[in-house]
Design a protein around this motif. Structure first.
Motif, mmCIF file in Angstrom:
data_model
loop_
_atom_site.group_PDB
_atom_site.id
_atom_site.type_symbol
_atom_site.label_atom_id
_atom_site.label_comp_id
_atom_site.label_asym_id
_atom_site.label_seq_id
_atom_site.Cartn_x
_atom_site.Cartn_y
_atom_site.Cartn_z
ATOM 1 N N ALA A 123 -26.914 42.051 -60.748
ATOM 2 C CA ALA A 123 -27.214 43.049 -61.782
ATOM 3 C C ALA A 123 -25.951 43.362 -62.597
ATOM 4 C CB ALA A 123 -27.758 44.314 -61.126
ATOM 5 N N ALA A 124 -24.818 43.493 -61.849
ATOM 6 C CA ALA A 124 -23.560 43.759 -62.572
ATOM 7 C C ALA A 124 -23.182 42.600 -63.481
ATOM 8 C CB ALA A 124 -22.430 44.027 -61.577
ATOM 9 N N PHE A 125 -23.364 41.362 -63.003
ATOM 10 C CA PHE A 125 -23.062 40.195 -63.817
ATOM 11 C C PHE A 125 -23.960 40.123 -65.047
ATOM 12 C CE2 PHE A 125 -23.667 35.725 -64.925
ATOM 13 C CZ PHE A 125 -22.358 35.367 -65.183
ATOM 14 N N THR A 126 -25.264 40.487 -64.792
ATOM 15 C CA THR A 126 -26.205 40.500 -65.926
ATOM 16 C C THR A 126 -25.732 41.475 -66.998
ATOM 17 O OG1 THR A 126 -28.006 39.931 -64.432
ATOM 18 C CG2 THR A 126 -28.594 40.884 -66.582
ATOM 19 N N ALA A 127 -25.308 42.654 -66.519
ATOM 20 C CA ALA A 127 -24.773 43.621 -67.492
ATOM 21 C C ALA A 127 -23.536 43.065 -68.186
ATOM 22 C CB ALA A 127 -24.443 44.931 -66.773
ATOM 23 N N GLY A 128 -22.641 42.410 -67.403
ATOM 24 C CA GLY A 128 -21.444 41.796 -68.007
ATOM 25 C C GLY A 128 -21.801 40.705 -68.994
ATOM 26 N N ALA A 129 -22.866 39.916 -68.654
ATOM 27 C CA ALA A 129 -23.305 38.866 -69.586
ATOM 28 C C ALA A 129 -23.804 39.478 -70.879
ATOM 29 C CB ALA A 129 -24.387 38.013 -68.935
ATOM 30 N N GLY A 130 -24.507 40.616 -70.757
ATOM 31 C CA GLY A 130 -24.956 41.301 -71.983
ATOM 32 C C GLY A 130 -23.775 41.770 -72.812
ATOM 33 N N ALA A 131 -22.804 42.321 -72.099
ATOM 34 C CA ALA A 131 -21.600 42.749 -72.838
ATOM 35 C C ALA A 131 -20.907 41.564 -73.484
ATOM 36 C CB ALA A 131 -20.651 43.474 -71.883
ATOM 37 N N ALA A 132 -20.857 40.415 -72.760
ATOM 38 C CA ALA A 132 -20.255 39.215 -73.329
ATOM 39 C C ALA A 132 -21.021 38.753 -74.551
ATOM 40 C CB ALA A 132 -20.199 38.102 -72.281
ATOM 41 N N THR A 133 -22.372 38.835 -74.449
ATOM 42 C CA THR A 133 -23.195 38.454 -75.613
ATOM 43 C C THR A 133 -22.884 39.337 -76.805
ATOM 44 O OG1 THR A 133 -24.944 37.700 -74.116
ATOM 45 C CG2 THR A 133 -25.547 38.125 -76.432
ATOM 46 N N LEU A 134 -22.737 40.660 -76.493
ATOM 47 C CA LEU A 134 -22.398 41.594 -77.569
ATOM 48 C C LEU A 134 -21.014 41.268 -78.144
ATOM 49 C CD1 LEU A 134 -23.119 44.093 -79.195
ATOM 50 C CD2 LEU A 134 -22.106 45.498 -77.392
ATOM 51 N N SER A 135 -20.083 40.920 -77.237
ATOM 52 C CA SER A 135 -18.741 40.542 -77.715
ATOM 53 C C SER A 135 -18.796 39.295 -78.580
ATOM 54 C CB SER A 135 -17.808 40.316 -76.519
ATOM 55 O OG SER A 135 -17.659 41.510 -75.771
ATOM 56 N N ILE A 136 -19.655 38.350 -78.173
ATOM 57 C CA ILE A 136 -19.799 37.121 -78.969
ATOM 58 C C ILE A 136 -20.306 37.446 -80.369
ATOM 59 C CG2 ILE A 136 -21.126 34.979 -79.159
ATOM 60 C CD1 ILE A 136 -20.954 34.814 -76.068
ATOM 61 N N LYS A 137 -21.313 38.334 -80.424
ATOM 62 C CA LYS A 137 -21.827 38.722 -81.742
ATOM 63 C C LYS A 137 -20.739 39.388 -82.581
ATOM 64 C CE LYS A 137 -26.683 39.299 -80.339
ATOM 65 N NZ LYS A 137 -27.800 40.263 -80.210
ATOM 66 N N THR A 138 -19.970 40.243 -81.871
ATOM 67 C CA THR A 138 -18.865 40.918 -82.598
ATOM 68 C C THR A 138 -17.851 39.905 -83.115
ATOM 69 O OG1 THR A 138 -19.132 42.861 -81.185
ATOM 70 C CG2 THR A 138 -17.078 42.672 -82.410
ATOM 71 N N LEU A 139 -17.564 38.907 -82.262
ATOM 72 C CA LEU A 139 -16.632 37.867 -82.677
ATOM 73 C C LEU A 139 -17.187 37.067 -83.855
ATOM 74 C CD1 LEU A 139 -15.352 36.556 -79.236
ATOM 75 C CD2 LEU A 139 -14.060 37.888 -80.906
ATOM 76 N N GLU A 140 -18.470 36.807 -83.837
ATOM 77 C CA GLU A 140 -19.069 36.078 -84.950
ATOM 78 C C GLU A 140 -18.980 36.883 -86.235
ATOM 79 O OE1 GLU A 140 -22.972 35.212 -83.617
ATOM 80 O OE2 GLU A 140 -22.402 33.417 -82.476
ATOM 81 N N GLU A 141 -19.230 38.209 -86.080
ATOM 82 C CA GLU A 141 -19.086 39.050 -87.272
ATOM 83 C C GLU A 141 -17.637 39.046 -87.775
ATOM 84 O OE1 GLU A 141 -20.479 42.818 -86.068
ATOM 85 O OE2 GLU A 141 -22.607 42.269 -86.051
#
Length: 434
Positions: A123-141
């Motif tokens: 569950a913690a990793f899933t949350a971290g993966a979501g945060a990573a996904t959000l970071s990826i989107k931020t990086l793309e922006e």
């Protein structure tokens, strides 16, 4: 009852193994997802260097999770080995099934606890993966924003290139103007150098003239005394000529050799006295062995004087009668001198001096004179008087007497010249020239 318990235990074990396989599948899926996320993060790290710290944190979390998954896999392998060993030793351990069941129950509890821990970690990793996904989107922006900034920078670079081309053109124009200015400066500098050389020459001439004037000033009283002695000199000349005539008559009455007659004539010619005064306006040509001081003429310095002497021009009258073209050629005027030297002024001043010295018609025979000024006691004034009397060489001065020199130069003012010293110095210099 023991067999039933074993059957139930085996069923529980199979269920546990199936659940374990499911967990392993989920873990593999999460692991694959984590690998993809790591790849995406690494790709974005190449585009966005400023976010490297955050990506390193995510990578560290993936590494920690991978380590925990490896520990779970190791534990699963250990459990499988233990199950295999239980199956192989089932008959031997049938009696100890209760103890094994207790132990398996304990292991099952531990596995359940570990399962709960793994689920929490997932569950913690899933949350971290979501945060990573959000970071990826931020990086793309951020990447998009950087792309826009890059486009703007490229446009600015194009504008700067255009400005640089304009600056280079301006620099080329300025370089051309600078070269022209340098050429003009060199020409003006060369002209200034020529002017400076001429000024230095004129300065030296002025210094020499000032020295001459100083000596002339000191000898002003000698000039007055010399004028007063002209009458006495003329009387002495008459007496000398009478004596010479009587001597010649006496020798004519007695036999004599041609050599003795020649000797008496030579002695008579050596009797030096001032010539009879000439009319200042008399232009009758007459020749002298000594030149006049042409440097007294306005515009003629020592350098020009020597050039005139070298061309055979040694009197004020000769300088006055010289044609302009020939005079310009003799003086060898430079570019600046052609503008500063006035030949008309030179000729007019030469005529003035010829009148003042009553030397119109005077011609120089070209005999090279000696410079008498270096002799102690002889300055420019006395040298001029000696030149006018026909004494312009060391040899001629060496053959004079103190009385003759006094008649020519005068008795002097406050201090009488040492004529004997003049003669002695001239004799040494004449002997040295031989």
């Amino acid at each position: 009852a023991s067999k039933q318990a074993n059957v139930k235990l085996n069923a529980d074990l199979d269920a546990l193994n199936q659940e374990k396989e499911g967990l392993l599948g989920k873990i593999a899926a999460f692991t694959a997802g984590a690998g993809a996320a790591t790849l995406s993060i690494k790709t974005l790290e190449a585009d966005k260097g400023a976010l490297s710290a955050q990506l390193e944190t995510a990578n560290q979390a993936n590494v920690d999770l991978s380590a925990k998954l490896d520990a779970a896999n190791q534990m699963n392998a250990d459990l499988s080995a233990r199950l295999q060993k239980l199956e192989g030793d089932y008959d031997a351990q049938l009696d100890a099934s209760k103890q094994a069941n207790v132990k398996l129950n304990a292991d099952l509890d531990a596995l359940n606890q570990e399962k709960e821990g793994l689920l929490g970690k997932i569950a913690a990793f899933t949350a971290g993966a979501g945060a990573a996904t959000l970071s990826i989107k931020t990086l793309e922006e951020d990447k998009g924003a950087l792309s826009a900034e890059l486009a703007a920078a490229n446009q600015a670079n194009v504008d700067l290139s255009a400005k640089l081309d304009a600056a280079n053109q301006m620099n080329a124009d300025l370089s051309a103007r600078l070269q022209k200015l340098e050429g003009d400066y060199d020409a003006r500098f060369n002209a200034a150098e020529q002017t400076r050389a001429q000024l230095e020459l004129e300065k030296a001439e002025c210094s020499a003239l000032a020295e001459k004037l100083r000596v002339e000033l000191e000898q002003a009283q000698a000039e007055l005394a010399a004028r007063a002695s002209v009458v006495a000199s003329e009387k002495e000349l008459g007496q000398t000529l009478a004596l010479a005539d009587s001597t010649l008559k006496a020798e004519a009455e007695t036999p004599s050799t041609p050599a003795s007659i020649t000797e008496h004539k030579r002695r008579a010619r050596q009797t030096i006295a001032p010539a009879a005064p000439r009319d200042p306006e008399d232009e009758t040509p007459y020749e002298t062995a000594c030149p006049q001081h042409l440097s007294d003429v306005h515009g003629i310095g020592s350098v020009f004087e020597q050039r005139l002497y070298g061309a055979g021009i040694g009197t004020f009258w000769q300088l006055y009668k010289m044609p302009f073209d020939q005079l310009r050629q003799i003086l060898n005027l430079t570019g600046l001198q052609k503008e500063s030297v006035d030949l008309k002024v030179i000729r007019a001043d030469a005529l003035r001096l010829a009148k003042e010295t009553a030397s119109k018609g005077r011609l120089w025979n070209g005999t090279l004179p000696d410079d008498l000024e270096p002799l102690e006691g002889i300055g420019p004034v006395y040298e001029k008087r000696l030149y006018d009397a026909g004494i312009c060489t060391y040899a001629a001065l060496a053959q004079t007497t103190p009385e003759q020199l006094e008649a020519i130069c005068g008795a002097g003012g406050v201090r009488k010249p040492n004529f004997k010293a003049w003669i002695k110095q001239a004799q040494k210099l004449a002997a040295h020239k031989k």
